[in-house]
Design an enzyme around this catalytic site. Structure first.
Site, short mmCIF file in Angstrom:
data_model
loop_
_atom_site.label_atom_id
_atom_site.label_comp_id
_atom_site.label_asym_id
_atom_site.label_seq_id
_atom_site.Cartn_x
_atom_site.Cartn_y
_atom_site.Cartn_z
N LYS A 150 50.68 12.93 6.35
CA LYS A 150 51.24 14.26 6.55
C LYS A 150 51.85 14.83 5.30
CE LYS A 150 55.89 13.64 7.74
NZ LYS A 150 57.23 13.72 8.79
N HIS A 180 52.82 7.69 11.30
CA HIS A 180 53.47 6.34 11.21
C HIS A 180 54.24 6.10 12.61
CE1 HIS A 180 57.18 8.15 9.73
NE2 HIS A 180 57.77 7.06 10.19
N LYS A 184 54.32 2.20 15.50
CA LYS A 184 55.23 1.37 16.12
C LYS A 184 55.05 0.62 17.28
CE LYS A 184 58.98 4.53 13.94
NZ LYS A 184 59.51 3.50 13.32
N GLU A 218 68.31 11.33 12.93
CA GLU A 218 68.44 10.60 11.80
C GLU A 218 69.84 10.84 11.35
OE1 GLU A 218 64.66 11.18 9.19
OE2 GLU A 218 65.05 13.20 10.06
N ASP A 237 58.03 19.19 10.24
CA ASP A 237 58.14 18.08 9.70
C ASP A 237 58.15 16.93 10.64
OD1 ASP A 237 58.63 16.54 7.20
OD2 ASP A 237 60.49 15.97 7.92
N HIS A 242 55.40 14.17 15.21
CA HIS A 242 56.00 12.80 15.78
C HIS A 242 56.44 12.90 17.08
CE1 HIS A 242 55.92 11.24 11.66
NE2 HIS A 242 57.14 11.71 11.47
N LYS A 333 68.50 16.01 11.63
CA LYS A 333 69.12 15.22 10.62
C LYS A 333 70.66 15.27 10.66
CE LYS A 333 65.45 15.56 7.45
NZ LYS A 333 65.01 14.07 7.50
P1 NAP Z 1 55.05 11.50 -5.05
O1 NAP Z 1 56.28 10.47 -5.31
O2 NAP Z 1 55.20 12.70 -5.85
O3 NAP Z 1 53.79 10.71 -5.68
C1 NAP Z 1 52.54 11.31 -5.90
C2 NAP Z 1 51.42 10.36 -6.42
O4 NAP Z 1 50.54 11.24 -6.91
C3 NAP Z 1 51.88 9.78 -7.80
O5 NAP Z 1 51.40 8.33 -7.76
C4 NAP Z 1 51.03 10.30 -8.93
O6 NAP Z 1 50.89 9.90 -10.09
C5 NAP Z 1 49.89 10.92 -8.17
N1 NAP Z 1 49.24 11.96 -8.76
C6 NAP Z 1 49.66 13.18 -8.72
N2 NAP Z 1 48.86 14.12 -9.18
C7 NAP Z 1 47.65 13.34 -9.37
C8 NAP Z 1 46.32 13.68 -9.84
N3 NAP Z 1 46.04 14.93 -10.46
N4 NAP Z 1 45.44 12.82 -9.94
C9 NAP Z 1 45.58 11.75 -9.68
N5 NAP Z 1 46.89 11.08 -9.17
C10 NAP Z 1 47.79 12.09 -9.09
O7 NAP Z 1 54.70 11.46 -3.49
P2 NAP Z 1 54.83 10.52 -2.33
O8 NAP Z 1 56.36 10.89 -2.05
O9 NAP Z 1 54.60 9.16 -2.56
O10 NAP Z 1 53.91 11.12 -1.39
C11 NAP Z 1 52.49 11.04 -1.20
C12 NAP Z 1 52.09 11.72 -0.24
O11 NAP Z 1 52.60 11.04 1.23
C13 NAP Z 1 52.46 13.32 0.13
O12 NAP Z 1 51.26 13.84 0.68
C14 NAP Z 1 53.69 13.14 0.87
O13 NAP Z 1 54.02 14.40 1.77
C15 NAP Z 1 53.12 12.00 1.90
N6 NAP Z 1 54.25 11.35 2.91
C16 NAP Z 1 55.22 10.97 1.93
C17 NAP Z 1 56.31 10.22 2.42
C18 NAP Z 1 57.24 9.55 1.83
O14 NAP Z 1 58.29 8.92 2.37
N7 NAP Z 1 57.54 9.52 0.30
C19 NAP Z 1 56.24 9.93 3.97
C20 NAP Z 1 55.21 10.72 4.77
C21 NAP Z 1 54.27 11.32 4.12
P3 NAP Z 1 50.66 10.29 -11.60
O15 NAP Z 1 51.84 11.27 -11.63
O16 NAP Z 1 50.74 8.95 -12.27
O17 NAP Z 1 49.49 10.91 -11.26
#
Ligand code: NAP
Length: 486
Positions: A150, A180, A184, A218, A237, A242, A333
């Site tokens: 998402k 996710h 659960k 939360e 969100d 969910h 939240k």
């Molecule tokens: P993040 O911390 O910003 O990580 C983004 C990742 O993408 C990094 O590894 C970045 O690495 C890579 N990236 C960015 N641009 C890129 C490109 N052009 N080519 C290849 N790799 C690239 O984001 P995140 O929080 O992990 O979230 C990832 C996804 O999961 C999003 O869609 C978010 O909405 C979703 N999500 C996240 C969470 C959470 O808890 N974090 C929960 C639910 C859903 P580099 O900068 O090294 O390229």
């Protein structure tokens, strides 16, 4: 009844966004636990992909550090940790450019495994480009799987567009859309409870159930994700995905089999039977500053934000089973406790043979998703002792931790289960494209009316149970929310 783990074939799993927050906090920790559970076959490869310039060794060290943070015992289980790190590889790749694609293709071709999966743990703006590239370059094979996180769109139009882009490169049975919550243990137990106990199904309808309430509360605010959250809000969100998914699983008809399309067809029917909600009757809240805790607006860095951090609404379903039984949904939240629960509120007995004992409340079946997953049935019994009949309500509590003992400690976490389901090719716990679109079609009019109206969310105190209007939503119907407590 004995249960066994269904083995999977050895696999190549490529994680795009491998250096990001989700991968480091959830995905690698879950894969490590899968390895500990003996679920990662010999020769499987987990290939991290991102733009950062990292050697394989540097990448493994980063994963090692993150596992030490998120899996307290990782260091102790040193042998297993080394086996896990041996499965890892890293490739520098730019989703928007040409860098790395050829290397990825060669790496996968060197020692191909029977199953190939691509996990897009990157921002949604990269989904279309990566999926197109994977298909066009021949890296994705006809049986390969693609996993997307998402947000799956921010409204109906963008969800349709995202589905269109994914479907240009992958067939629907290759696309795994993760929510996710569906991974659960208790969510699956909800289906086991409903469809494996003849006791419940005859009373699982409007004739016997007064109302159903679903709460996902939360304690945390948006600190650190304020920029993202302020463009989203609780409706997009949490509710659209969910809470709506939990509603569907609670309300759906029995599928003929526990199979992906059989389950998803039934959920879709619920989504299509949901009545439109009057947007102005939906309670929106936004937490204000309290003590040393900042307000939503401060955390979001937007002093005029009208984004909601709390939503409560009454949903109704126009079908034979549920006509007349409302579903109350609530999420927010900075509330009093972190808890996710579904309460099935049964109707009171039609007549009391104990007129001196006062009114008898209906039974309540509470399905707790977090914390401490379990199921409680609130029953009315006689208060022990002499002096006539007095009635009291007691909980029949089945905490999985108590009931299953040691086995409860082996319950897989949501990501662990879902990633292994991807490898198995089992889509039962993943959302189909039409489900996602139907859920957006239901929430879109609410969000657009809010945007057009000048109404702002009701302020509420941190550590409480949301705005007073949320309590009124229930009280006006002669009902009350369950307390938000751990
Ligand atoms: P993040 O911390 O910003 O990580 C983004 C990742 O993408 C990094 O590894 C970045 O690495 C890579 N990236 C960015 N641009 C890129 C490109 N052009 N080519 C290849 N790799 C690239 O984001 P995140 O929080 O992990 O979230 C990832 C996804 O999961 C999003 O869609 C978010 O909405 C979703 N999500 C996240 C969470 C959470 O808890 N974090 C929960 C639910 C859903 P580099 O900068 O090294 O390229």
């Amino acid at each position: 009844m004995a249960s066994t783990i269904i083995p999977v074939d050895s696999f190549d799993l490529v994680i795009f966004g491998a250096t990001g927050d989700l991968a480091m906090r959830k995905i690698f920790a879950s894969l490590f636990r899968s390895l500990l559970a003996g679920q990662i076959p010999h020769n499987s490869r987990i290939i991290g992909a991102a733009r950062s310039e990292l050697s394989r060794e540097q990448f493994c060290n980063t994963v090692r550090e993150s596992l030490a943070t998120f899996d307290g015992k990782a260091e102790i289980r040193k042998g297993a940790l080394e086996s896990f790190l041996n499965c890892l590889d890293y490739i520098r790749i730019d989703a928007n450019g040409d860098d790395g694609w050829n290397d990825l293709s060669l790496m996968l071709a060197q020692n191909p495994n029977p199953v190939r999966a691509f996990y897009l743990s990157v921002g949604p703006s990269l989904f279309g480009g990566i999926s197109e590239r994977l298909a066009a370059s021949g890296i994705a094979l006809p049986k390969s799987r693609i996993v997307v996180e998402k947000p799956l769109g921010h409204d109906l139009a963008s969800a349709i567009e995202l589905n269109r882009k994914l479907s240009e490169s992958f067939a629907e049975d290759q696309i795994f859309r993760i929510d996710h919550y569906l991974g659960k243990e208790t969510v699956q137990n909800l289906m086991a409870l409903r469809f494996s106990n003849a006791l419940f199904e005859p009373v699982w309808n409007a004739q016997h159930i007064d109302h159903i309430q679903i709460t996902v509360a939360e304690t945390i605010g948006v600190d650190g994700r304020g920029g993202y959250y302020d463009k989203s809000g609780a409706m997009r969100d949490m509710v659209q995905n969910h809470l709506v998914q939990l509603l569907c699983l609670t309300a759906m008809e029995p599928p003929s089999r526990f199979e992906p399309n059989a389950v998803r067809d039934e959920k879709l029917k619920v989504l299509r039977a949901l009545d439109a909600v009057d947007p102005l009757k939906v309670v929106r809240g936004q937490y204000r500053a309290a003590g040393d805790q900042s307000s939503y607006r401060e955390e979001a860095g937007n002093t005029k934000s009208t984004t909601e951090s709390f939503v409560a609404l009454k949903a109704t379903i126009s079908n034979w089973r549920w006509s007349g039984t409302p579903f109350y949904l609530r999420t927010g939240k900075r509330l009093r406790a972190r808890m996710s629960e579904i309460e099935i509120g049964f109707k009171a007995p039609p007549h009391s043979i104990f007129p001196d004992a006062g009114p008898i409340s209906g039974n309540a079946l509470v399905i707790r998703l977090q914390p401490d997953e379990g199921i409680t049935l609130h029953m009315t019994i006689k208060e022990p002792g002499q002096g006539g009949i007095r009635l009291t309500t007691v909980p029949l509590d089945m905490s999985f931790a108590d009931a299953l003992g040691e086995r409860a400690h082996n319950i897989a976490d949501a990501y662990e289960r879902l990633i292994m389901d991807v490898i198995r090719g089992d889509q039962t716990l993943f959302m189909r494209g039409d489900e996602v679109e139907a859920a957006w079609a239901w929430v879109d009019p609410i969000i657009s009316t809010w945007q057009e109206s000048r109404e702002v969310p009701q302020p509420y105190d941190s550590g409480g149970s949301g705005p007073d209007m949320s309590l009124a939503l229930m009280h006006n119907d002669g009902r009350r929310w369950r307390e938000i407590e751990e």
